[in-house]
Enzyme design. Structure first.
Site, PDB file in Angstrom:
ATOM      1  N   GLY A   9      -4.415  27.219 -32.198  1.00 53.02           N
ATOM      2  CA  GLY A   9      -4.242  25.834 -32.668  1.00 53.02           C
ATOM      3  C   GLY A   9      -5.581  25.191 -32.994  1.00 53.02           C
ATOM      4  O   GLY A   9      -5.805  24.017 -32.705  1.00 53.02           O
ATOM      5  N   ALA A  10      -6.450  25.979 -33.640  1.00 50.17           N
ATOM      6  CA  ALA A  10      -7.815  25.491 -33.920  1.00 50.17           C
ATOM      7  C   ALA A  10      -7.903  24.718 -35.229  1.00 50.17           C
ATOM      8  O   ALA A  10      -8.987  24.278 -35.607  1.00 50.17           O
ATOM      9  CB  ALA A  10      -8.779  26.674 -33.934  1.00 50.17           C
ATOM     10  N   ARG A  34      -2.010  28.665 -38.357  1.00 50.56           N
ATOM     11  CA  ARG A  34      -1.217  29.136 -39.504  1.00 50.56           C
ATOM     12  C   ARG A  34      -1.795  28.658 -40.831  1.00 50.56           C
ATOM     13  O   ARG A  34      -1.531  29.245 -41.871  1.00 50.56           O
ATOM     14  CB  ARG A  34       0.233  28.644 -39.383  1.00 50.56           C
ATOM     15  CG  ARG A  34       1.014  29.275 -38.244  1.00 50.56           C
ATOM     16  CD  ARG A  34       2.281  28.509 -37.963  1.00 50.56           C
ATOM     17  NE  ARG A  34       1.980  27.113 -37.652  1.00 50.56           N
ATOM     18  CZ  ARG A  34       2.884  26.168 -37.380  1.00 50.56           C
ATOM     19  NH1 ARG A  34       4.163  26.493 -37.391  1.00 50.56           N
ATOM     20  NH2 ARG A  34       2.520  24.937 -37.114  1.00 50.56           N
ATOM     21  N   ARG A  35      -2.562  27.565 -40.812  1.00 54.21           N
ATOM     22  CA  ARG A  35      -3.060  27.004 -42.077  1.00 54.21           C
ATOM     23  C   ARG A  35      -4.409  27.629 -42.449  1.00 54.21           C
ATOM     24  O   ARG A  35      -5.463  27.214 -41.983  1.00 54.21           O
ATOM     25  CB  ARG A  35      -3.151  25.478 -41.962  1.00 54.21           C
ATOM     26  CG  ARG A  35      -1.762  24.819 -41.995  1.00 54.21           C
ATOM     27  CD  ARG A  35      -1.797  23.372 -41.667  1.00 54.21           C
ATOM     28  NE  ARG A  35      -1.972  23.100 -40.250  1.00 54.21           N
ATOM     29  CZ  ARG A  35      -1.952  21.887 -39.700  1.00 54.21           C
ATOM     30  NH1 ARG A  35      -1.790  20.828 -40.462  1.00 54.21           N
ATOM     31  NH2 ARG A  35      -2.110  21.729 -38.397  1.00 54.21           N
ATOM     32  N   ASP A  58       1.234  33.159 -36.685  1.00 56.01           N
ATOM     33  CA  ASP A  58       2.152  32.236 -36.020  1.00 56.01           C
ATOM     34  C   ASP A  58       2.339  32.753 -34.585  1.00 56.01           C
ATOM     35  O   ASP A  58       2.833  33.871 -34.390  1.00 56.01           O
ATOM     36  CB  ASP A  58       3.484  32.253 -36.799  1.00 56.01           C
ATOM     37  CG  ASP A  58       4.522  31.323 -36.212  1.00 56.01           C
ATOM     38  OD1 ASP A  58       4.442  31.000 -35.009  1.00 56.01           O
ATOM     39  OD2 ASP A  58       5.438  30.938 -36.968  1.00 56.01           O
ATOM     40  N   VAL A  59       1.955  31.967 -33.598  1.00 54.69           N
ATOM     41  CA  VAL A  59       2.012  32.460 -32.207  1.00 54.69           C
ATOM     42  C   VAL A  59       3.437  32.777 -31.750  1.00 54.69           C
ATOM     43  O   VAL A  59       3.623  33.529 -30.792  1.00 54.69           O
ATOM     44  CB  VAL A  59       1.369  31.476 -31.186  1.00 54.69           C
ATOM     45  CG1 VAL A  59      -0.117  31.300 -31.419  1.00 54.69           C
ATOM     46  CG2 VAL A  59       2.098  30.136 -31.159  1.00 54.69           C
ATOM     47  N   TYR A 151      10.699  19.243 -24.629  1.00 55.14           N
ATOM     48  CA  TYR A 151       9.226  19.310 -24.669  1.00 55.14           C
ATOM     49  C   TYR A 151       8.679  19.307 -23.241  1.00 55.14           C
ATOM     50  O   TYR A 151       7.808  20.116 -22.903  1.00 55.14           O
ATOM     51  CB  TYR A 151       8.641  18.150 -25.483  1.00 55.14           C
ATOM     52  CG  TYR A 151       7.121  18.163 -25.485  1.00 55.14           C
ATOM     53  CD1 TYR A 151       6.424  19.174 -26.147  1.00 55.14           C
ATOM     54  CD2 TYR A 151       6.388  17.193 -24.804  1.00 55.14           C
ATOM     55  CE1 TYR A 151       5.029  19.216 -26.124  1.00 55.14           C
ATOM     56  CE2 TYR A 151       5.000  17.226 -24.780  1.00 55.14           C
ATOM     57  CZ  TYR A 151       4.320  18.237 -25.444  1.00 55.14           C
ATOM     58  OH  TYR A 151       2.942  18.278 -25.416  1.00 55.14           O
ATOM     59  N   PRO A 181      -3.439  16.721 -20.652  1.00 58.90           N
ATOM     60  CA  PRO A 181      -3.722  15.372 -21.140  1.00 58.90           C
ATOM     61  C   PRO A 181      -2.473  14.506 -21.244  1.00 58.90           C
ATOM     62  O   PRO A 181      -1.355  14.998 -21.409  1.00 58.90           O
ATOM     63  CB  PRO A 181      -4.286  15.617 -22.556  1.00 58.90           C
ATOM     64  CG  PRO A 181      -4.408  17.107 -22.714  1.00 58.90           C
ATOM     65  CD  PRO A 181      -3.462  17.716 -21.734  1.00 58.90           C
ATOM     66  N   LEU A 183      -1.761  10.791 -23.545  1.00 54.97           N
ATOM     67  CA  LEU A 183      -1.701  10.546 -24.990  1.00 54.97           C
ATOM     68  C   LEU A 183      -3.051  10.792 -25.682  1.00 54.97           C
ATOM     69  O   LEU A 183      -4.038  10.120 -25.384  1.00 54.97           O
ATOM     70  CB  LEU A 183      -1.253   9.103 -25.226  1.00 54.97           C
ATOM     71  CG  LEU A 183       0.220   8.840 -24.864  1.00 54.97           C
ATOM     72  CD1 LEU A 183       0.441   7.375 -24.518  1.00 54.97           C
ATOM     73  CD2 LEU A 183       1.136   9.264 -26.006  1.00 54.97           C
TER      74      LEU A 183
HETATM   75  P1  NDP Z   1      -1.964  18.945 -33.379  1.00 56.92           P
HETATM   76  O1  NDP Z   1      -0.645  18.840 -34.041  1.00 56.92           O
HETATM   77  O2  NDP Z   1      -3.096  18.142 -33.916  1.00 56.92           O
HETATM   78  O3  NDP Z   1      -2.417  20.469 -33.292  1.00 56.92           O
HETATM   79  C1  NDP Z   1      -1.498  21.501 -32.993  1.00 56.92           C
HETATM   80  C2  NDP Z   1      -2.144  22.833 -33.287  1.00 56.92           C
HETATM   81  O4  NDP Z   1      -1.232  23.876 -32.912  1.00 56.92           O
HETATM   82  C3  NDP Z   1      -2.468  23.009 -34.752  1.00 56.92           C
HETATM   83  O5  NDP Z   1      -3.746  23.596 -34.884  1.00 56.92           O
HETATM   84  C4  NDP Z   1      -1.403  23.980 -35.233  1.00 56.92           C
HETATM   85  O6  NDP Z   1      -1.946  24.825 -36.243  1.00 56.92           O
HETATM   86  C5  NDP Z   1      -1.116  24.794 -33.989  1.00 56.92           C
HETATM   87  N1  NDP Z   1       0.224  25.362 -34.007  1.00 56.92           N
HETATM   88  C6  NDP Z   1       1.405  24.704 -33.968  1.00 56.92           C
HETATM   89  N2  NDP Z   1       2.428  25.561 -34.090  1.00 56.92           N
HETATM   90  C7  NDP Z   1       1.869  26.813 -34.202  1.00 56.92           C
HETATM   91  C8  NDP Z   1       2.401  28.108 -34.384  1.00 56.92           C
HETATM   92  N3  NDP Z   1       3.722  28.338 -34.457  1.00 56.92           N
HETATM   93  N4  NDP Z   1       1.543  29.163 -34.479  1.00 56.92           N
HETATM   94  C9  NDP Z   1       0.210  28.951 -34.416  1.00 56.92           C
HETATM   95  N5  NDP Z   1      -0.347  27.750 -34.255  1.00 56.92           N
HETATM   96  C10 NDP Z   1       0.471  26.687 -34.155  1.00 56.92           C
HETATM   97  O7  NDP Z   1      -1.711  18.558 -31.844  1.00 56.92           O
HETATM   98  P2  NDP Z   1      -2.655  18.505 -30.550  1.00 56.92           P
HETATM   99  O8  NDP Z   1      -4.032  18.889 -30.853  1.00 56.92           O
HETATM  100  O9  NDP Z   1      -2.397  17.203 -29.923  1.00 56.92           O
HETATM  101  O10 NDP Z   1      -1.931  19.608 -29.662  1.00 56.92           O
HETATM  102  C11 NDP Z   1      -2.603  20.689 -29.058  1.00 56.92           C
HETATM  103  C12 NDP Z   1      -1.964  20.975 -27.707  1.00 56.92           C
HETATM  104  O11 NDP Z   1      -2.153  19.843 -26.863  1.00 56.92           O
HETATM  105  C13 NDP Z   1      -0.455  21.224 -27.759  1.00 56.92           C
HETATM  106  O12 NDP Z   1      -0.147  22.283 -26.878  1.00 56.92           O
HETATM  107  C14 NDP Z   1       0.136  19.910 -27.247  1.00 56.92           C
HETATM  108  O13 NDP Z   1       1.389  20.097 -26.656  1.00 56.92           O
HETATM  109  C15 NDP Z   1      -0.925  19.525 -26.246  1.00 56.92           C
HETATM  110  N6  NDP Z   1      -0.951  18.131 -25.862  1.00 56.92           N
HETATM  111  C16 NDP Z   1      -1.083  17.129 -26.793  1.00 56.92           C
HETATM  112  C17 NDP Z   1      -1.110  15.800 -26.398  1.00 56.92           C
HETATM  113  C18 NDP Z   1      -1.193  14.682 -27.357  1.00 56.92           C
HETATM  114  O14 NDP Z   1      -0.871  13.531 -26.981  1.00 56.92           O
HETATM  115  N7  NDP Z   1      -1.640  14.888 -28.598  1.00 56.92           N
HETATM  116  C19 NDP Z   1      -1.046  15.450 -24.975  1.00 56.92           C
HETATM  117  C20 NDP Z   1      -0.897  16.567 -24.089  1.00 56.92           C
HETATM  118  C21 NDP Z   1      -0.879  17.853 -24.519  1.00 56.92           C
HETATM  119  P3  NDP Z   1      -1.187  25.306 -37.581  1.00 56.92           P
HETATM  120  O15 NDP Z   1      -0.205  24.239 -37.954  1.00 56.92           O
HETATM  121  O16 NDP Z   1      -2.296  25.518 -38.564  1.00 56.92           O
HETATM  122  O17 NDP Z   1      -0.561  26.587 -37.161  1.00 56.92           O
HETATM  123  C1  8X3 Z   2       1.872  14.981 -25.278  1.00 52.76           C
HETATM  124  C2  8X3 Z   2       1.888  13.677 -24.560  1.00 52.76           C
HETATM  125  O1  8X3 Z   2       3.400  11.814 -23.681  1.00 52.76           O
HETATM  126  O2  8X3 Z   2       3.862  12.676 -25.920  1.00 52.76           O
HETATM  127  O3  8X3 Z   2       2.034  16.048 -24.422  1.00 52.76           O
HETATM  128  O4  8X3 Z   2       4.413  13.979 -23.987  1.00 52.76           O
HETATM  129  S1  8X3 Z   2       3.473  13.039 -24.556  1.00 52.76           S
END
Ligand code: NDP
Ligand code: 8X3
Length: 250
Positions: A9-10, A34-35, A58-59, A151, A181, A183
């Site tokens: 998810g980089a 994936r992008r 795709d993971v 979720y 984390p 939000l």
């Molecule tokens: P983003 O949507 O900004 O990033 C998500 C990343 O995951 C993207 O790089 C995306 O890459 C990748 N991803 C999603 N689906 C797939 C897939 N099927 N295969 C490979 N890669 C995938 O969200 P965040 O940075 O916020 O999320 C990162 C992590 O943090 C997640 O696990 C989320 O649950 C967690 N999190 C987020 C919070 C928030 O409030 N934002 C709070 C707590 C936890 P691409 O689409 O290019 O594949």
């Molecule tokens: C992402 C934070 O509050 O939307 O994990 O579940 S929340």
């Protein structure tokens, strides 16, 4: 010798910020997502600072995941740090009207995807008796909120898997951590609400955590001395007290 980190998810949010943070410290990077275009752009930017290899897969696809990690060139094969970050929420619906495709996506990506990547990376860690795995959980892995059902279940599973990994990998000296984390302002809500304008309201009226805040915490965790493992860390924005209590000012 520089350490090697694989970040899933980089291409966005927390994962992208972590890639930048690690590059600042000269850590060699395997960046996944994936992008492809975004992976390329990040590689172009970061390879001025460190060695960067990109993997587009795709993971949630078992075969793609295993093949991608098997394809790593020799100089990237000994992964020291695995950041299991790829994941998202899909939808925000009560259980009785939840969408089956959303449920599948969350289970397949957040839980099974984390397992597939870990399965592909762990053997060289156990063989070398070293490594650090950081799973990105969530406050949603510690409590359940209305309409969060599936979720929250996936993030509870991430915490259970983190504990299970720490137990099973204990003999091998491998550190396993969960960073959880609240939000964070990323593309997370755009994905959850499928691009609907409602996503723009999620981070309004208070200062949400920024991806860089989490990246710095992740770097802190991986840079502790060998005898220190941050096992489980919960971080909220100051305005947030729980999943449902956020002090907003308009
Ligand atoms: P983003 O949507 O900004 O990033 C998500 C990343 O995951 C993207 O790089 C995306 O890459 C990748 N991803 C999603 N689906 C797939 C897939 N099927 N295969 C490979 N890669 C995938 O969200 P965040 O940075 O916020 O999320 C990162 C992590 O943090 C997640 O696990 C989320 O649950 C967690 N999190 C987020 C919070 C928030 O409030 N934002 C709070 C707590 C936890 P691409 O689409 O290019 O594949
Ligand atoms: C992402 C934070 O509050 O939307 O994990 O579940 S929340």
């Amino acid at each position: 010798m520089k350490k090697i980190a694989l970040i899933t998810g980089a291409t966005s949010g927390i994962g992208r910020a972590t890639a930048h943070e690690f590059a600042n410290h000269g850590i060699h990077l395997i960046l996944c997502g994936r992008r492809q275009e975004r992976l390329q752009t990040i590689q172009d930017a970061l390879q001025k600072q460190t060695e960067v290899h990109i993997l587009n897969f795709d993971v949630s696809n078992k075969i793609e995941t295993i093949k991608a990690i098997e394809s790593l060139p020799n100089e990237f094969r000994n992964i020291d740090i695995l950041i299991n970050n790829a994941g998202n929420a899909h939808g925000l619906d009560p259980i009785q009207t939840g969408n089956l495709d959303d449920w599948d996506a969350m289970m397949d990506i957040n839980v099974k995807g984390l397992l597939y990547v870990s399965k592909a990376v762990i053997p060289q860690m156990t063989e070398r008796k070293t490594g650090h795995i950081i799973n990105i959980g969530s406050s949603a892995g510690k409590e359940v909120y209305p309409k969060g059902n599936v979720y929250c279940a996936t993030k509870h599973a991430v915490l259970a898997l983190t504990e299970g990994m720490r137990i099973d990998l204990n003999d091998f000296g491998i550190k396993v951590s969960a960073i959880n984390p609240g939000l964070v302002e990323t593309e997370f809500s755009q994905v959850r609400f499928k691009g609907d304008a409602i996503a723009n309201n999620v981070y309004k009226g208070y200062k949400a955590l920024q991806p860089q805040d989490i990246a710095e915490i992740i770097y802190f965790a991986i840079s502790r001395p060998a005898h220190v493992n941050i096992a489980d860390l919960l971080v909220f924005p100051t305005a947030q007290a729980s999943s449902t209590i956020v002090k907003k000012e308009f």
